[in-house]
Scaffold this motif. Structure first.
Motif, PDB file in Angstrom:
ATOM      1  N   LEU A  66      27.776  26.833  18.050  1.00 39.48           N
ATOM      2  CA  LEU A  66      28.439  25.717  17.378  1.00 39.48           C
ATOM      3  C   LEU A  66      28.017  25.589  15.915  1.00 39.48           C
ATOM      4  O   LEU A  66      28.471  24.669  15.223  1.00 39.48           O
ATOM      5  CB  LEU A  66      28.150  24.410  18.123  1.00 39.48           C
ATOM      6  CG  LEU A  66      28.770  24.302  19.520  1.00 39.48           C
ATOM      7  CD1 LEU A  66      28.379  22.988  20.183  1.00 39.48           C
ATOM      8  CD2 LEU A  66      30.292  24.425  19.453  1.00 39.48           C
ATOM      9  N   GLY A  67      27.158  26.483  15.466  1.00 39.75           N
ATOM     10  CA  GLY A  67      26.816  26.513  14.050  1.00 39.75           C
ATOM     11  C   GLY A  67      25.683  25.604  13.640  1.00 39.75           C
ATOM     12  O   GLY A  67      25.512  25.321  12.443  1.00 39.75           O
ATOM     13  N   VAL A  68      24.897  25.129  14.602  1.00 37.99           N
ATOM     14  CA  VAL A  68      23.760  24.271  14.265  1.00 37.99           C
ATOM     15  C   VAL A  68      22.724  25.086  13.498  1.00 37.99           C
ATOM     16  O   VAL A  68      22.372  26.197  13.884  1.00 37.99           O
ATOM     17  CB  VAL A  68      23.132  23.667  15.539  1.00 37.99           C
ATOM     18  CG1 VAL A  68      21.875  22.869  15.200  1.00 37.99           C
ATOM     19  CG2 VAL A  68      24.154  22.789  16.251  1.00 37.99           C
ATOM     20  N   LYS A  69      22.239  24.501  12.393  1.00 38.02           N
ATOM     21  CA  LYS A  69      21.301  25.201  11.520  1.00 38.02           C
ATOM     22  C   LYS A  69      20.051  24.356  11.279  1.00 38.02           C
ATOM     23  O   LYS A  69      19.991  23.183  11.660  1.00 38.02           O
ATOM     24  CB  LYS A  69      21.979  25.520  10.185  1.00 38.02           C
ATOM     25  CG  LYS A  69      23.171  26.454  10.290  1.00 38.02           C
ATOM     26  CD  LYS A  69      23.788  26.687   8.911  1.00 38.02           C
ATOM     27  CE  LYS A  69      24.942  27.686   8.974  1.00 38.02           C
ATOM     28  NZ  LYS A  69      26.058  27.206   9.834  1.00 38.02           N
ATOM     29  N   HIS A  70      19.089  24.986  10.632  1.00 38.99           N
ATOM     30  CA  HIS A  70      17.844  24.311  10.291  1.00 38.99           C
ATOM     31  C   HIS A  70      18.139  23.058   9.469  1.00 38.99           C
ATOM     32  O   HIS A  70      18.947  23.088   8.543  1.00 38.99           O
ATOM     33  CB  HIS A  70      16.940  25.259   9.495  1.00 38.99           C
ATOM     34  CG  HIS A  70      15.596  24.678   9.174  1.00 38.99           C
ATOM     35  ND1 HIS A  70      14.566  24.676  10.080  1.00 38.99           N
ATOM     36  CD2 HIS A  70      15.133  24.063   8.053  1.00 38.99           C
ATOM     37  CE1 HIS A  70      13.514  24.096   9.538  1.00 38.99           C
ATOM     38  NE2 HIS A  70      13.824  23.719   8.302  1.00 38.99           N
ATOM     39  N   ASP A  71      17.485  21.968   9.818  1.00 40.02           N
ATOM     40  CA  ASP A  71      17.586  20.669   9.146  1.00 40.02           C
ATOM     41  C   ASP A  71      18.875  19.912   9.464  1.00 40.02           C
ATOM     42  O   ASP A  71      19.121  18.841   8.908  1.00 40.02           O
ATOM     43  CB  ASP A  71      17.430  20.797   7.621  1.00 40.02           C
ATOM     44  CG  ASP A  71      16.940  19.502   6.997  1.00 40.02           C
ATOM     45  OD1 ASP A  71      16.060  18.852   7.598  1.00 40.02           O
ATOM     46  OD2 ASP A  71      17.454  19.114   5.928  1.00 40.02           O
ATOM     47  N   ASP A  72      19.697  20.446  10.361  1.00 41.11           N
ATOM     48  CA  ASP A  72      20.876  19.702  10.816  1.00 41.11           C
ATOM     49  C   ASP A  72      20.441  18.604  11.795  1.00 41.11           C
ATOM     50  O   ASP A  72      19.302  18.572  12.272  1.00 41.11           O
ATOM     51  CB  ASP A  72      21.867  20.629  11.527  1.00 41.11           C
ATOM     52  CG  ASP A  72      22.686  21.465  10.564  1.00 41.11           C
ATOM     53  OD1 ASP A  72      22.723  21.135   9.366  1.00 41.11           O
ATOM     54  OD2 ASP A  72      23.287  22.464  11.014  1.00 41.11           O
ATOM     55  N   LEU A  73      21.396  17.734  12.101  1.00 40.15           N
ATOM     56  CA  LEU A  73      21.221  16.714  13.118  1.00 40.15           C
ATOM     57  C   LEU A  73      22.179  16.981  14.269  1.00 40.15           C
ATOM     58  O   LEU A  73      23.288  17.474  14.047  1.00 40.15           O
ATOM     59  CB  LEU A  73      21.490  15.320  12.539  1.00 40.15           C
ATOM     60  CG  LEU A  73      20.565  14.862  11.406  1.00 40.15           C
ATOM     61  CD1 LEU A  73      21.109  13.585  10.773  1.00 40.15           C
ATOM     62  CD2 LEU A  73      19.150  14.634  11.910  1.00 40.15           C
ATOM     63  N   VAL A  74      21.758  16.675  15.474  1.00 42.55           N
ATOM     64  CA  VAL A  74      22.605  16.802  16.665  1.00 42.55           C
ATOM     65  C   VAL A  74      22.481  15.515  17.472  1.00 42.55           C
ATOM     66  O   VAL A  74      21.376  15.079  17.797  1.00 42.55           O
ATOM     67  CB  VAL A  74      22.198  18.012  17.532  1.00 42.55           C
ATOM     68  CG1 VAL A  74      23.050  18.066  18.797  1.00 42.55           C
ATOM     69  CG2 VAL A  74      22.335  19.312  16.750  1.00 42.55           C
ATOM     70  N   ILE A  75      23.605  14.910  17.805  1.00 43.92           N
ATOM     71  CA  ILE A  75      23.620  13.669  18.571  1.00 43.92           C
ATOM     72  C   ILE A  75      23.477  13.971  20.065  1.00 43.92           C
ATOM     73  O   ILE A  75      24.085  14.914  20.569  1.00 43.92           O
ATOM     74  CB  ILE A  75      24.928  12.899  18.312  1.00 43.92           C
ATOM     75  CG1 ILE A  75      25.010  12.490  16.833  1.00 43.92           C
ATOM     76  CG2 ILE A  75      25.030  11.671  19.207  1.00 43.92           C
ATOM     77  CD1 ILE A  75      26.359  11.906  16.437  1.00 43.92           C
ATOM     78  N   MET A  76      22.678  13.163  20.754  1.00 47.39           N
ATOM     79  CA  MET A  76      22.478  13.343  22.184  1.00 47.39           C
ATOM     80  C   MET A  76      22.075  12.001  22.804  1.00 47.39           C
ATOM     81  O   MET A  76      21.673  11.078  22.091  1.00 47.39           O
ATOM     82  CB  MET A  76      21.397  14.391  22.453  1.00 47.39           C
ATOM     83  CG  MET A  76      20.025  14.027  21.896  1.00 47.39           C
ATOM     84  SD  MET A  76      18.713  15.146  22.463  1.00 47.39           S
ATOM     85  CE  MET A  76      18.498  14.551  24.147  1.00 47.39           C
TER      86      MET A  76
END
Length: 381
Positions: A66-76
């Motif tokens: 899904l393209g998540v990278k370093h310093d990104d945020l992911v909601i959970m």
């Protein structure tokens, strides 16, 4: 001791494992790997699936897809097993924790929508950004807690408006359906776990599924060390040795053959407990909406006397376990953004405990569980 949730190995597990041993195909190559992936996909109504060593590895790869990278945020959601949050951390990203609904124990979608509206914006590239930190929110991980499912139609609508891809952590929800659709197949990518306590088990193991053929192809590539040719050792990027071995895939094939029976057993046990524990003390149950056909993976009750009942049952031959500690209460995630109104997560955690519900649990064992629980509340009065 009546166990909490044991694997049920009553099918052709030994027959298939014996084939692996007799033919020498015990490692990552072998016919059962392909067979397990094909039959699992067929069960879900998909074209393909990609097996991996465990559910956490599946989440790790899915986030990368899904393209998540370093310093990104992911909601959970704030309430889940820690593997969900850990997989985000493996990417160098950080979770944003959303509190849960007090009845269903799934992510509170009203809180989510308010947060996205008030605290986030879409940049010029249509990427969602958290305004205060100016960090990109790359994905949302929805966890189908205890085999239940939130209002997926509403979630899809919200995430579509904010260009936010969805990863379904369906580790606990194999066989669960939302409006007739299998958990894990509703959003962009789904991940499953076959850990020892799951509804079907290979000891360890997981699966990645998607309607997107490109995601599936890349998942297979990344999980097999990014090897480009079966005869040479040319690898075109950093890959992962996340392959499921043939012996465990053989267990998976045998378990999948029994899955419908396992689900029926879980549902019967949940029905029995709901009927026989209703009105006992202040016991409450997780709400499952009519549009959800839950697999009733790990039957969990709530009571204000949770700790006392937990101690009583475990002392008197009935294995029980507390609910997961909310992510924001763990040291490594205590500084994450936590979106909540009344901290329902803490409230549910303080009152919830899981009781025996193995797919092989006997009627006598279920009766004993109920009798012990009723006995506890009688002594309390």
């Amino acid at each position: 001791m009546i166990p909490l949730s044991l694997p049920n190995l009553a099918g052709k597990e030994w027959e298939y494992v014996k084939q692996c041993i007799e033919t020498g195909w015990i490692s990552t190559a072998g016919s059962f790997v392909d067979r397990f992936e094909c039959e699992f996909a067929e069960y879900l109504g998909l074209q393909s699936s990609v097996s991996v060593v465990n559910g956490t590895a599946a989440l790790h790869i899915a986030l990368q897809l899904l393209g998540v990278k370093h310093d990104d945020l992911v909601i959970m959601p704030n309430v889940t097993f820690v593997a969900s949050a850990n997989a985000i951390s493996y990417m160098g990203a950080t979770p944003i924790l959303i509190d849960i609904d007090k009845d269903s124990w799934q992510m509170d979608l009203d809180l989510l929508e308010t947060f996205l509206s008030n605290d986030c914006r879409l940049d010029s590239s249509d990427v969602l950004v958290h305004i205060k930190t100016n960090r990109k929110i790359r994905a949302l991980m929805i966890v189908h807690v205890q085999g239940n499912i939130c209002d997926m139609d509403k979630l899809l609508k919200i995430c579509d408006a904010y260009k936010l891809p969805i990863l379904e952590d369906a580790a606990e929800a194999l066989g669960t359906k939302y409006k007739g659709k299998h958990a894990g197949t509703i959003a962009d990518i789904g991940c499953f776990s076959f850990n020892g306590n799951k509804i079907m088990s290979t000891g360890g193991g997981g699966m990645i599924v998607s309607h997107n053929a490109n995601y599936q192809k890349r998942a297979k590539h990344l999980t097999t060390t990014a090897k480009c040719d079966p005869l040479t050792y040319f690898h075109d990027e950093v890959g992962y040795n996340y392959r499921l071995v043939n012996v465990l895939a053989a267990l998976g094939v045998a378990q999948l053959e029994q899955l419908d029976c396992f689900i029926a057993s879980k549902i019967d046990t949940a029905k029995y407990y709901r009927e026989n524990l209703k009105g006992v003390g202040d016991i409450g149950f997780q709400l499952i909406e009519d549009c959800v056909q839950s697999n009733e993976w790990l039957f969990t009750i709530t009571t204000s006397s949770m700790q006392e009942l937990l101690d009583y049952l475990n002392t008197n031959g009935v294995m029980s376990r507390p609910f997961w500690i909310p992510m924001n209460q763990l040291p490594m995630y205590s500084n994450c953004i936590y979106v909540n109104n009344d901290d329902i997560s803490s409230n549910i955690h303080s009152r919830a405990l899981s009781i025996p519900c193995s797919t092989s649990i006997s009627d006598d064992e279920k009766l004993e569980v109920v009798t012990k629980i009723k006995g506890f509340f009688t002594t309390m009065n």
